[in-house]
Design a protein around this motif. Structure first.
Motif, PDB file in Angstrom:
ATOM      1  N   UNK A  64       0.831  -1.210   0.000  1.00 36.09           N
ATOM      2  CA  UNK A  64       0.000   0.000   0.000  1.00 36.09           C
ATOM      3  C   UNK A  64       0.862   1.255   0.000  1.00 36.09           C
ATOM      4  N   UNK A  65       1.906   1.262   0.802  1.00 31.31           N
ATOM      5  CA  UNK A  65       2.792   2.428   0.855  1.00 31.31           C
ATOM      6  C   UNK A  65       3.497   2.617  -0.491  1.00 31.31           C
ATOM      7  N   UNK A  66       3.979   1.529  -1.068  1.00 34.68           N
ATOM      8  CA  UNK A  66       4.641   1.618  -2.373  1.00 34.68           C
ATOM      9  C   UNK A  66       3.662   2.113  -3.430  1.00 34.68           C
ATOM     10  N   UNK A  67       2.426   1.646  -3.376  1.00 32.74           N
ATOM     11  CA  UNK A  67       1.449   2.084  -4.364  1.00 32.74           C
ATOM     12  C   UNK A  67       1.120   3.562  -4.222  1.00 32.74           C
ATOM     13  N   UNK A  68       1.056   4.078  -3.009  1.00 40.38           N
ATOM     14  CA  UNK A  68       0.820   5.512  -2.819  1.00 40.38           C
ATOM     15  C   UNK A  68       1.975   6.316  -3.404  1.00 40.38           C
ATOM     16  N   UNK A  69       3.194   5.867  -3.184  1.00 40.52           N
ATOM     17  CA  UNK A  69       4.357   6.561  -3.749  1.00 40.52           C
ATOM     18  C   UNK A  69       4.332   6.505  -5.279  1.00 40.52           C
ATOM     19  N   UNK A  70       3.969   5.359  -5.839  1.00 42.61           N
ATOM     20  CA  UNK A  70       3.870   5.234  -7.302  1.00 42.61           C
ATOM     21  C   UNK A  70       2.836   6.209  -7.842  1.00 42.61           C
ATOM     22  N   UNK A  71       1.698   6.309  -7.198  1.00 42.76           N
ATOM     23  CA  UNK A  71       0.669   7.247  -7.651  1.00 42.76           C
ATOM     24  C   UNK A  71       1.162   8.689  -7.571  1.00 42.76           C
ATOM     25  N   UNK A  88       8.834  17.224  -3.137  1.00 42.97           N
ATOM     26  CA  UNK A  88       9.485  16.192  -2.334  1.00 42.97           C
ATOM     27  C   UNK A  88       9.072  16.322  -0.868  1.00 42.97           C
ATOM     28  N   UNK A  89       8.915  17.531  -0.388  1.00 41.16           N
ATOM     29  CA  UNK A  89       8.434  17.723   0.980  1.00 41.16           C
ATOM     30  C   UNK A  89       7.020  17.179   1.122  1.00 41.16           C
ATOM     31  N   UNK A  90       6.187  17.356   0.104  1.00 41.84           N
ATOM     32  CA  UNK A  90       4.825  16.801   0.129  1.00 41.84           C
ATOM     33  C   UNK A  90       4.878  15.283   0.134  1.00 41.84           C
ATOM     34  N   UNK A  91       5.811  14.701  -0.605  1.00 38.35           N
ATOM     35  CA  UNK A  91       5.974  13.249  -0.628  1.00 38.35           C
ATOM     36  C   UNK A  91       6.377  12.732   0.753  1.00 38.35           C
ATOM     37  N   UNK A  92       7.332  13.386   1.374  1.00 40.64           N
ATOM     38  CA  UNK A  92       7.779  12.969   2.712  1.00 40.64           C
ATOM     39  C   UNK A  92       6.637  13.103   3.714  1.00 40.64           C
ATOM     40  N   UNK A  93       5.891  14.201   3.643  1.00 35.65           N
ATOM     41  CA  UNK A  93       4.749  14.397   4.530  1.00 35.65           C
ATOM     42  C   UNK A  93       3.706  13.303   4.320  1.00 35.65           C
ATOM     43  N   UNK A  94       3.436  12.974   3.065  1.00 33.37           N
ATOM     44  CA  UNK A  94       2.450  11.928   2.769  1.00 33.37           C
ATOM     45  C   UNK A  94       2.892  10.582   3.305  1.00 33.37           C
ATOM     46  N   UNK A  95       4.157  10.253   3.141  1.00 36.94           N
ATOM     47  CA  UNK A  95       4.660   8.967   3.648  1.00 36.94           C
ATOM     48  C   UNK A  95       4.533   8.905   5.173  1.00 36.94           C
ATOM     49  N   UNK A  96       4.880   9.997   5.844  1.00 36.96           N
ATOM     50  CA  UNK A  96       4.759  10.028   7.308  1.00 36.96           C
ATOM     51  C   UNK A  96       3.300   9.862   7.722  1.00 36.96           C
ATOM     52  N   UNK A  97       2.387  10.555   7.055  1.00 32.01           N
ATOM     53  CA  UNK A  97       0.967  10.452   7.393  1.00 32.01           C
ATOM     54  C   UNK A  97       0.426   9.052   7.120  1.00 32.01           C
ATOM     55  N   UNK A  98       0.862   8.436   6.040  1.00 31.29           N
ATOM     56  CA  UNK A  98       0.408   7.078   5.728  1.00 31.29           C
ATOM     57  C   UNK A  98       0.914   6.088   6.766  1.00 31.29           C
ATOM     58  N   UNK A 102      -1.612   3.939   8.936  1.00 26.79           N
ATOM     59  CA  UNK A 102      -1.591   2.472   8.881  1.00 26.79           C
ATOM     60  C   UNK A 102      -1.262   1.857  10.236  1.00 26.79           C
ATOM     61  N   UNK A 103      -0.253   2.375  10.906  1.00 25.93           N
ATOM     62  CA  UNK A 103       0.103   1.799  12.210  1.00 25.93           C
ATOM     63  C   UNK A 103      -0.992   2.059  13.233  1.00 25.93           C
ATOM     64  N   UNK A 104      -1.606   3.234  13.198  1.00 29.78           N
ATOM     65  CA  UNK A 104      -2.717   3.518  14.100  1.00 29.78           C
ATOM     66  C   UNK A 104      -3.914   2.623  13.833  1.00 29.78           C
ATOM     67  N   UNK A 105      -4.210   2.387  12.565  1.00 27.19           N
ATOM     68  CA  UNK A 105      -5.327   1.505  12.217  1.00 27.19           C
ATOM     69  C   UNK A 105      -5.081   0.085  12.696  1.00 27.19           C
TER      70      UNK A 105
END
Length: 126
Positions: A64-71, A88-98, A102-105
């Motif tokens: 799922x994380x890889x697919x979000x990065x691909x998108x 790139x900052x938006x990408x890093x922010x998105x990865x942190x939020x994901x 995911x871990x919270x879920x």
């Protein structure tokens, strides 16, 4: 308008950071990657190829994380060169939020399973 005016006008629309634009081949590659990144986890769950449910869940989260990065790269055109690096900052922010989501879920679902569904504890009581 003469050609000099067109050239000057064209220069006005050029921005320093530039915007990335996709080509047909990059969109096609992104589509193929997203299909593969969807099909593999589906196959893992349906076939039961991995020995435990926890390992399967972790592998699916990784996909799922890889697919979000691909998108983000192939469809949202985020890279280090455009927007002066803010993409790139938006990408890093998105990865942190994901990762947080995911871990919270998984944490919430684990605790719900152990606290709300005590069937294994109740089966011994009569």
């Amino acid at each position: 308008m003469n050609t000099d005016t067109h050239a000057a006008h064209a220069d006005d629309h050029h921005h320093e950071g530039g915007h990335a634009h996709g080509t047909f081949s990059t969109y096609l590659l992104g589509f193929v990657l997203s299909v593969v990144l969807t099909a593999i986890p589906f196959w893992l769950v349906m076939s039961g190829a991995l020995p435990s449910k926890q390992i399967t869940a972790l592998v699916i989260m990784a996909f799922a994380v890889v697919q979000i990065v691909v998108h983000m790269i192939y469809f949202l055109h985020m890279n280090t060169r455009s927007e002066n690096g803010w993409s790139m900052m938006a990408l890093i922010f998105t990865i942190v939020m994901v990762v947080i989501a995911l871990s919270g879920s998984l944490w919430v679902m684990s605790h719900l399973n152990s606290n709300m569904m005590p069937m294994h504890q109740m089966s011994g009581m009569k």
